[in-house]
Design a protein around this motif. Structure first.
Motif, PDB file in Angstrom:
ATOM      1  N   CYS A 195       0.813  -1.206   0.000  1.00 33.69           N
ATOM      2  CA  CYS A 195       0.000   0.000   0.000  1.00 33.69           C
ATOM      3  C   CYS A 195       0.850   1.261   0.000  1.00 33.69           C
ATOM      4  N   ASN A 196       1.939   1.236  -0.735  1.00 31.20           N
ATOM      5  CA  ASN A 196       2.719   2.452  -0.890  1.00 31.20           C
ATOM      6  C   ASN A 196       1.875   3.508  -1.578  1.00 31.20           C
ATOM      7  N   PRO A 197       2.102   4.781  -1.267  1.00 31.53           N
ATOM      8  CA  PRO A 197       1.291   5.827  -1.879  1.00 31.53           C
ATOM      9  C   PRO A 197       1.327   5.757  -3.401  1.00 31.53           C
ATOM     10  N   THR A 198       0.180   6.034  -3.990  1.00 31.30           N
ATOM     11  CA  THR A 198       0.078   6.011  -5.440  1.00 31.30           C
ATOM     12  C   THR A 198       0.796   7.219  -6.035  1.00 31.30           C
ATOM     13  N   GLU A 199       1.373   7.042  -7.194  1.00 29.61           N
ATOM     14  CA  GLU A 199       2.039   8.150  -7.868  1.00 29.61           C
ATOM     15  C   GLU A 199       1.053   8.955  -8.691  1.00 29.61           C
ATOM     16  N   ASN A 200      -0.141   8.386  -8.948  1.00 29.48           N
ATOM     17  CA  ASN A 200      -1.144   9.081  -9.729  1.00 29.48           C
ATOM     18  C   ASN A 200      -1.875  10.102  -8.875  1.00 29.48           C
ATOM     19  N   THR A 201      -2.400  11.132  -9.521  1.00 30.63           N
ATOM     20  CA  THR A 201      -3.231  12.080  -8.807  1.00 30.63           C
ATOM     21  C   THR A 201      -4.688  11.658  -8.853  1.00 30.63           C
ATOM     22  N   ASP A 202      -5.010  10.695  -9.697  1.00 28.88           N
ATOM     23  CA  ASP A 202      -6.361  10.166  -9.795  1.00 28.88           C
ATOM     24  C   ASP A 202      -6.315   8.650  -9.697  1.00 28.88           C
ATOM     25  N   VAL A 203      -7.415   8.092  -9.243  1.00 33.01           N
ATOM     26  CA  VAL A 203      -7.565   6.649  -9.234  1.00 33.01           C
ATOM     27  C   VAL A 203      -8.837   6.331 -10.006  1.00 33.01           C
ATOM     28  N   ASP A 204      -8.939   5.136 -10.514  1.00 32.12           N
ATOM     29  CA  ASP A 204     -10.093   4.713 -11.288  1.00 32.12           C
ATOM     30  C   ASP A 204     -11.218   4.284 -10.344  1.00 32.12           C
ATOM     31  N   ALA A 205     -12.263   5.086 -10.288  1.00 31.89           N
ATOM     32  CA  ALA A 205     -13.378   4.803  -9.383  1.00 31.89           C
ATOM     33  C   ALA A 205     -14.043   3.472  -9.701  1.00 31.89           C
ATOM     34  N   ASN A 206     -13.945   3.001 -10.940  1.00 28.70           N
ATOM     35  CA  ASN A 206     -14.549   1.717 -11.301  1.00 28.70           C
ATOM     36  C   ASN A 206     -13.886   0.551 -10.566  1.00 28.70           C
ATOM     37  N   GLN A 207     -12.663   0.737 -10.091  1.00 31.41           N
ATOM     38  CA  GLN A 207     -11.951  -0.321  -9.367  1.00 31.41           C
ATOM     39  C   GLN A 207     -12.511  -0.526  -7.954  1.00 31.41           C
ATOM     40  N   ILE A 208     -13.237   0.454  -7.433  1.00 28.11           N
ATOM     41  CA  ILE A 208     -13.675   0.399  -6.035  1.00 28.11           C
ATOM     42  C   ILE A 208     -14.899  -0.489  -5.832  1.00 28.11           C
ATOM     43  N   TYR A 209     -15.658  -0.737  -6.890  1.00 25.49           N
ATOM     44  CA  TYR A 209     -16.892  -1.502  -6.753  1.00 25.49           C
ATOM     45  C   TYR A 209     -16.600  -2.924  -6.283  1.00 25.49           C
ATOM     46  N   GLY A 210     -17.353  -3.360  -5.279  1.00 23.77           N
ATOM     47  CA  GLY A 210     -17.208  -4.718  -4.781  1.00 23.77           C
ATOM     48  C   GLY A 210     -17.006  -4.758  -3.283  1.00 23.77           C
ATOM     49  N   LYS A 211     -16.637  -5.940  -2.797  1.00 23.70           N
ATOM     50  CA  LYS A 211     -16.462  -6.181  -1.364  1.00 23.70           C
ATOM     51  C   LYS A 211     -14.982  -6.272  -1.034  1.00 23.70           C
ATOM     52  N   TRP A 212     -14.596  -5.604   0.063  1.00 24.29           N
ATOM     53  CA  TRP A 212     -13.202  -5.537   0.488  1.00 24.29           C
ATOM     54  C   TRP A 212     -13.088  -5.972   1.949  1.00 24.29           C
ATOM     55  N   CYS A 213     -11.926  -6.530   2.309  1.00 28.06           N
ATOM     56  CA  CYS A 213     -11.706  -7.028   3.669  1.00 28.06           C
ATOM     57  C   CYS A 213     -10.343  -6.588   4.188  1.00 28.06           C
ATOM     58  N   ASP A 214     -10.313  -6.127   5.429  1.00 28.90           N
ATOM     59  CA  ASP A 214      -9.077  -5.838   6.160  1.00 28.90           C
ATOM     60  C   ASP A 214      -9.223  -6.487   7.531  1.00 28.90           C
ATOM     61  N   GLY A 215      -8.741  -7.711   7.667  1.00 30.73           N
ATOM     62  CA  GLY A 215      -8.902  -8.453   8.917  1.00 30.73           C
ATOM     63  C   GLY A 215     -10.360  -8.829   9.109  1.00 30.73           C
ATOM     64  N   THR A 216     -10.998  -8.262  10.133  1.00 28.20           N
ATOM     65  CA  THR A 216     -12.411  -8.551  10.400  1.00 28.20           C
ATOM     66  C   THR A 216     -13.324  -7.432   9.901  1.00 28.20           C
ATOM     67  N   VAL A 217     -12.738  -6.371   9.345  1.00 30.54           N
ATOM     68  CA  VAL A 217     -13.514  -5.225   8.848  1.00 30.54           C
ATOM     69  C   VAL A 217     -13.783  -5.414   7.357  1.00 30.54           C
ATOM     70  N   TYR A 218     -15.025  -5.243   6.995  1.00 26.70           N
ATOM     71  CA  TYR A 218     -15.442  -5.361   5.607  1.00 26.70           C
ATOM     72  C   TYR A 218     -16.103  -4.068   5.155  1.00 26.70           C
ATOM     73  N   GLU A 219     -15.920  -3.735   3.886  1.00 22.29           N
ATOM     74  CA  GLU A 219     -16.639  -2.639   3.259  1.00 22.29           C
ATOM     75  C   GLU A 219     -17.067  -3.101   1.885  1.00 22.29           C
ATOM     76  N   ARG A 220     -18.296  -2.707   1.499  1.00 22.60           N
ATOM     77  CA  ARG A 220     -18.790  -3.001   0.162  1.00 22.60           C
ATOM     78  C   ARG A 220     -19.163  -1.681  -0.501  1.00 22.60           C
ATOM     79  N   TYR A 221     -18.656  -1.478  -1.696  1.00 22.31           N
ATOM     80  CA  TYR A 221     -18.913  -0.264  -2.465  1.00 22.31           C
ATOM     81  C   TYR A 221     -19.754  -0.631  -3.679  1.00 22.31           C
ATOM     82  N   ASP A 222     -20.925  -0.003  -3.784  1.00 21.48           N
ATOM     83  CA  ASP A 222     -21.825  -0.250  -4.899  1.00 21.48           C
ATOM     84  C   ASP A 222     -21.667   0.861  -5.937  1.00 21.48           C
ATOM     85  N   SER A 223     -22.024   0.562  -7.181  1.00 15.04           N
ATOM     86  CA  SER A 223     -21.837   1.517  -8.273  1.00 15.04           C
ATOM     87  C   SER A 223     -22.761   2.726  -8.173  1.00 15.04           C
TER      88      SER A 223
END
Length: 120
Positions: free
Chosen positions: A20-48
């Motif tokens: 998770c080194n900082p990104t060199e881009n000034t923008d990220v692709d929002a389409n990549q965020i859609y879906g379910k993510w996990c960090d240990g026991t914490v979950y987040e789901r991002y819908d379109s």
């Protein structure tokens, strides 16, 4: 045996820290965020549609009982508005440091954040 275990743990730690080194881009692709993510026991789901939910299985909370939020991603700035009972809203702002098909990392101005991996 302890030497090999120490080497393996060291390699895993280096892989985690470098993932998770900082990104060199000034923008990220929002389409990549859609879906379910996990960090240990914490979950987040991002819908379109700009909505999502978060839950922590350590608190015995399931996805069906998750805390709803709305989200926007502008450049590398992620804004979450968490909607609670009695119509209160908690506003959170993060800087996305990495977002690709498999990793999603963000942190706030105090260094608190998450290093998520995609689960679907």
């Amino acid at each position: 045996m302890k030497k090999y275990l120490s080497i393996i743990i060291g390699c895993l730690l280096m892989a985690f820290v470098s993932s998770c080194n900082p990104t060199e881009n000034t923008d990220v692709d929002a389409n990549q965020i859609y879906g379910k993510w996990c960090d240990g026991t914490v979950y987040e789901r991002y819908d379109s549609d700009g909505n999502g939910v978060t839950w922590d299985t350590a608190d015995d909370v399931t996805e069906e009982e998750a805390q709803p939020f709305s989200w926007t991603l502008n450049g590398t700035q992620l804004i979450q508005e968490h909607h609670g009972e009695m119509s209160f809203v908690v506003y959170k702002q993060y800087n996305v440091t990495k977002l690709d098909a498999y990793n999603f990392c963000y942190e706030d101005d105090f260094g608190f954040g998450h290093n998520f991996v995609r689960v679907n």
